[in-house]
Enzyme design. Structure first.
Site, PDB file in Angstrom:
ATOM      1  N   CYS A  13       0.784  -1.163  -0.087  1.00  0.00           N
ATOM      2  CA  CYS A  13      -0.057  -0.048   0.135  1.00  0.00           C
ATOM      3  C   CYS A  13       0.905   1.360  -0.032  1.00  0.00           C
ATOM      4  CB  CYS A  13      -0.809   0.006   1.290  1.00  0.00           C
ATOM      5  SG  CYS A  13      -1.829  -1.520   1.435  1.00  0.00           S
TER       6      CYS A  13
ATOM      7  N   ARG B 111       1.415   1.746  -5.975  1.00  0.00           N
ATOM      8  CA  ARG B 111       1.421   0.557  -4.590  1.00  0.00           C
ATOM      9  C   ARG B 111       0.122   0.014  -4.509  1.00  0.00           C
ATOM     10  NH1 ARG B 111       6.259   1.388  -2.194  1.00  0.00           N
ATOM     11  NH2 ARG B 111       5.436   0.160  -0.494  1.00  0.00           N
TER      12      ARG B 111
ATOM     13  N   TRP C 150      -3.408  -1.578  -1.035  1.00  0.00           N
ATOM     14  CA  TRP C 150      -3.527  -2.830  -1.951  1.00  0.00           C
ATOM     15  C   TRP C 150      -4.229  -3.772  -0.841  1.00  0.00           C
ATOM     16  CZ3 TRP C 150      -0.536  -7.493  -2.514  1.00  0.00           C
ATOM     17  CH2 TRP C 150      -0.739  -8.182  -3.609  1.00  0.00           C
TER      18      TRP C 150
ATOM     19  N   ASN D 102       0.975   0.021   5.985  1.00  0.00           N
ATOM     20  CA  ASN D 102       1.366  -0.771   4.733  1.00  0.00           C
ATOM     21  C   ASN D 102       2.096  -2.144   5.256  1.00  0.00           C
ATOM     22  OD1 ASN D 102       2.714  -1.698   2.633  1.00  0.00           O
ATOM     23  ND2 ASN D 102       4.152  -0.388   2.434  1.00  0.00           N
TER      24      ASN D 102
ATOM     25  N   GLU E 170       9.716 -18.774 -21.625  1.00  0.00           N
ATOM     26  CA  GLU E 170       9.569 -17.627 -21.060  1.00  0.00           C
ATOM     27  C   GLU E 170      10.384 -16.578 -21.369  1.00  0.00           C
ATOM     28  OE1 GLU E 170       7.139 -16.253 -19.362  1.00  0.00           O
ATOM     29  OE2 GLU E 170       8.166 -14.601 -18.021  1.00  0.00           O
TER      30      GLU E 170
ATOM     31  N   LYS F 121       9.538 -12.857 -23.133  1.00  0.00           N
ATOM     32  CA  LYS F 121       9.980 -11.788 -22.660  1.00  0.00           C
ATOM     33  C   LYS F 121      10.521 -10.976 -23.760  1.00  0.00           C
ATOM     34  CE  LYS F 121       8.210 -11.243 -19.717  1.00  0.00           C
ATOM     35  NZ  LYS F 121       7.422 -12.459 -19.082  1.00  0.00           N
TER      36      LYS F 121
ATOM     37  N   GLU G 186       8.061  -9.681 -26.345  1.00  0.00           N
ATOM     38  CA  GLU G 186       6.787  -9.040 -25.997  1.00  0.00           C
ATOM     39  C   GLU G 186       7.415  -7.395 -25.896  1.00  0.00           C
ATOM     40  OE1 GLU G 186       4.494  -9.455 -22.304  1.00  0.00           O
ATOM     41  OE2 GLU G 186       6.201 -10.393 -21.423  1.00  0.00           O
TER      42      GLU G 186
ATOM     43  N   HIS H 270      14.474 -31.781 -34.634  1.00  0.00           N
ATOM     44  CA  HIS H 270      13.375 -32.123 -35.320  1.00  0.00           C
ATOM     45  C   HIS H 270      12.625 -30.903 -36.200  1.00  0.00           C
ATOM     46  CE1 HIS H 270      13.249 -35.827 -33.270  1.00  0.00           C
ATOM     47  NE2 HIS H 270      13.600 -35.218 -32.158  1.00  0.00           N
TER      48      HIS H 270
ATOM     49  N   LYS I   7      -1.739  -4.620 -19.354  1.00  0.00           N
ATOM     50  CA  LYS I   7      -1.174  -5.517 -18.229  1.00  0.00           C
ATOM     51  C   LYS I   7      -2.285  -6.616 -17.993  1.00  0.00           C
ATOM     52  CE  LYS I   7       1.131  -6.548 -15.056  1.00  0.00           C
ATOM     53  NZ  LYS I   7       2.309  -7.577 -15.209  1.00  0.00           N
TER      54      LYS I   7
HETATM   55  C1  AGP Z   1       3.600 -11.721 -19.738  1.00  0.00           C
HETATM   56  O1  AGP Z   1       4.739 -10.933 -19.758  1.00  0.00           O
HETATM   57  C2  AGP Z   1       2.381 -11.132 -20.049  1.00  0.00           C
HETATM   58  N1  AGP Z   1       2.211  -9.874 -19.630  1.00  0.00           N
HETATM   59  C3  AGP Z   1       1.054 -12.084 -20.134  1.00  0.00           C
HETATM   60  O2  AGP Z   1       1.669 -12.951 -21.022  1.00  0.00           O
HETATM   61  C4  AGP Z   1       0.386 -12.414 -19.055  1.00  0.00           C
HETATM   62  O3  AGP Z   1       1.270 -13.442 -18.275  1.00  0.00           O
HETATM   63  C5  AGP Z   1      -0.838 -13.216 -19.288  1.00  0.00           C
HETATM   64  O4  AGP Z   1      -1.827 -12.113 -19.984  1.00  0.00           O
HETATM   65  C6  AGP Z   1      -1.531 -13.678 -18.192  1.00  0.00           C
HETATM   66  O5  AGP Z   1      -1.890 -12.637 -17.183  1.00  0.00           O
HETATM   67  P1  AGP Z   1      -2.177 -13.072 -15.776  1.00  0.00           P
HETATM   68  O6  AGP Z   1      -1.247 -13.764 -15.121  1.00  0.00           O
HETATM   69  O7  AGP Z   1      -2.623 -11.709 -15.182  1.00  0.00           O
HETATM   70  O8  AGP Z   1      -3.607 -14.000 -15.976  1.00  0.00           O
END
Ligand code: AGP
Length: 618
Positions: A2, A27, A76, A102, A491, A495, A498, A514, A613
């Site tokens: 928070c 936060r 939060w 907090n 992963e 990264k 994106e 393959h 996000k």
């Molecule tokens: C990853 O860097 C992305 N922001 C994206 O793949 C994310 O993980 C996905 O949209 C799932 O989001 P969540 O964990 O909030 O469900």
């Protein structure tokens, strides 16, 4: 996590506190609140929602903006759903003491029981209201001043806190204290005004002089007199250094980092601790987690676990497949939530469905949860955002407690999800007897060391920056890993894609031959995870295959490796750990690498194009 802020001085406190709260909204923004004191009346205004909602309320009430003393909070949620009553500030039962907090008071239930037996009643479900009443009770029992009462009360508290406390009978004082959560104090000229905040952003335009409290310290801030900082436990006075703030406003909002993503990468040691804090007690050989403990029979009798998630959370689910099958011998299927819901999956009442989601709002994952529930499965949620839709929709669950993740590219969400899933797998392994008691103890001890190892790893930033500078102009990259580290390869590729918009693919290292091997030439960087446990020899063979085709090899190896060092173009060393926990380390260099490449290519790191996000559309 928070945000808290406060002001005591000669100016109108309201605009300072409210603007400060807006700066601290990163936060958390489940609810917002402010206490103002005009010399006679304490006026608390608070509401669910953002600071803008709070302003709508205070605009209707003149008293809500009156005075030169104010403390505020943006929440939060941890204990208690985000609603008006659970919002901060909280008054003590007499109404004379007010607190913003907090952190998490872990033993609040015990303290609350004791206070109820002494005649206290509570309006909210929060741990914070317990703390302010404890301070009131100590003040009454000991007949002491506010500062002493705060100090004595805090010695009874287990958990984490940054608090600011006001007492109507001491209108020239604010008391602040810290353990685990940050607090900064801004010092005005001639001690004529003071500012309090979770970071310095709320007061940067008023003063450059600040004190940052250390853990277990408290400060008594007295208008026109000054600040006294004491150690909470031994009462000794602390000779605190005043720091000159160097940072710009924008930097401070990101905690001194250029981007939220970098800040969040660096927050991982703490975030991992926050995930296992109170749940894992290595010395006693205990893992406790209410959501699992309360449903332990369901977990132990499950025919299989089906994990549903998207993106990075899906990658954490893949790591969990290895964890659950290896440690607890439970069959696991990991499903893209978006596919799962559209293919009439076979689910029975003996299945456990685990939904993983940082935001708790991802539409596909939420729909998968509803589908699994409708077919009679027990659904367990792993979310970061408290009170989110998935957290509410699932039968039970556990929060990762990673703190708000603002950068669109998930970093600390991934490592904290894996931490939490490791705890569940270990607990089930212990209960089922699929891991021995001594192995269980050893895993716990090892997991406890991970945050320090991540901290160590973050120090190789300059080396990663150099590697980023060498490969930033690549148009295609491959990421390879095996076993526990295959999901890390996926992963790592995600990264890079994106935030830098470079095409990258993750593959199980052995699958390369393959198909993808056809892509390899002298222009292709290939990031290979080759830690010393698991399938090391096999991965070394895969690296040889790349070398013979002139691919550029960047290998993540265990400290002290000699074989891969001979072959690879670059090696990144990670500290030694259990194979099951290597993903918590191997992922960090890939996060840093993507970050630096995106920065070098001048991309919008925190808000990459076309992304959001939380993806709340199907
Ligand atoms: C990853 O860097 C992305 N922001 C994206 O793949 C994310 O993980 C996905 O949209 C799932 O989001 P969540 O964990 O909030 O469900």
């Amino acid at each position: 996590m928070c945000g808290i802020t406060g002001y005591i001085g000669y100016r109108d406190a309201y605009p300072i506190v409210v603007k400060g709260l807006q700066r601290l909204e990163y936060r958390g923004y489940d609810s917002a609140g402010i206490m103002m004191f005009d010399g006679e009346t304490i006026c608390v205004s608070k509401t669910k929602g953002k600071v803008s909602e709070l302003e709508k309320i205070t605009d209707l009430n003149e008293q809500a903006k009156k005075g030169n003393i104010g403390i505020g909070h943006t929440r939060w949620a941890t204990h208690g759903v985000p609603n008006d009553v659970n919002s901060h500030p909280h008054n003590s039962m007499s109404g004379d003491l007010v607190i913003v907090h907090n952190g998490i008071i872990e033993n609040y239930a015990t303290l609350k029981k004791e206070l109820i037996s002494r005649g206290y009643s509570f309006k909210s479900d929060t741990d914070t209201e317990v703390l302010i009443n404890l301070i009131e009770e100590v003040k009454k029992q000991e007949g002491c001043k506010l500062g002493k009462a705060v100090q004595l009360a805090l010695t009874q508290v287990v958990g984490a806190y940054a608090i600011a406390v006001f007492d109507k009978s001491k209108p020239n004082e604010i008391i602040v204290a810290k353990l685990g959560s940050p607090i900064a104090i801004g010092i005005g000229k001639d001690n004529a005004e003071f500012f309090v905040a979770s970071d310095a952003s709320p007061f940067i335009e008023y003063t450059k002089d600040a004190i940052y409290l250390e853990d277990e310290e408290m400060a008594i801030i007295k208008l026109n007199k000054g600040i006294k900082v004491r150690k909470i436990h031994d009462d000794s006075l602390v000779d605190t250094k005043i720091q000159e703030l160097q940072l710009s406003l924008e930097q401070i909002e990101k905690g001194g980092y250029d981007h939220f993503m970098l800040k969040e990468i660096h927050e991982q040691p703490k975030a991992i601790i926050d995930t296992y804090r109170g749940r894992m007690i290595p010395n006693e050989g205990i893992i406790r987690m209410a959501g699992v403990d309360d449903n332990i029979e369901k977990f132990l009798n499950a025919d299989r676990i089906i994990i549903v998630a998207c993106g990075t959370s899906w990658h954490a689910g893949l790591v969990a497949e290895y964890l659950f099958e290896d440690l607890a011998r439970i069959p696991v299927e990991v499903e893209y939530a978006s596919e799962f819901r559209y293919r009439n999956p076979i689910i029975t009442e003996k299945d456990i469905v685990i939904a993983i989601s940082q935001s708790g709002e991802t539409a596909d994952t939420l729909a998968a949860v509803k589908l699994a529930k409708s077919k009679g499965a027990f659904v367990f949620g792993i979310c970061n955002v408290v009170g989110s839709s998935i957290a509410r929709e699932t039968h039970a669950g556990a929060y990762t407690h990673a703190g708000p993740e603002i950068g669109v590219a998930s970093t600390k969400a991934f490592t904290t999800q894996i931490t939490l899933l490791s705890l569940i797998a270990l607990k089930l392994g212990k209960e089922k007897g699929t891991i021995s008691k001594s192995a269980f103890h050893s895993y716990l001890q090892t997991l406890q060391l991970i945050p320090n190892k991540v901290e160590e790893l973050l120090k190789i930033d300059e080396q990663i920056k150099y590697i980023a500078s060498v490969y930033k102009d690549a148009t295609n990259c491959l990421y390879l890993g095996r076993g526990f580290n295959f999901p890390v390869a996926l992963e790592g590729a995600l990264k890079l894609k994106e935030i830098s918009y470079i095409h990258a693919e993750g593959y199980p290292a052995a699958e390369m031959k393959h198909g993808p091997i056809a892509l390899i030439d002298e222009n292709m960087p290939i990031f290979v995870i080759a830690t010393n446990k698991g399938h090391y020899d096999k991965v070394v063979s895969n690296i040889q295959e790349i070398k013979s085709r002139s691919g550029k090899i960047i290998a993540v190896v265990t400290e002290g490796d000699v074989i891969v060092k001979e072959i690879a173009d670059h090696v990144i060393e990670i500290p030694e750990t259990e194979e099951a926990f290597t993903p918590l380390l191997t992922t960090v260099p890939f996060q840093l690498l993507s970050y630096h490449i995106a920065v070098m290519l001048d991309k919008n790191v925190d808000q990459p194009r076309n992304l959001a996000k939380s993806v709340t559309v199907e």
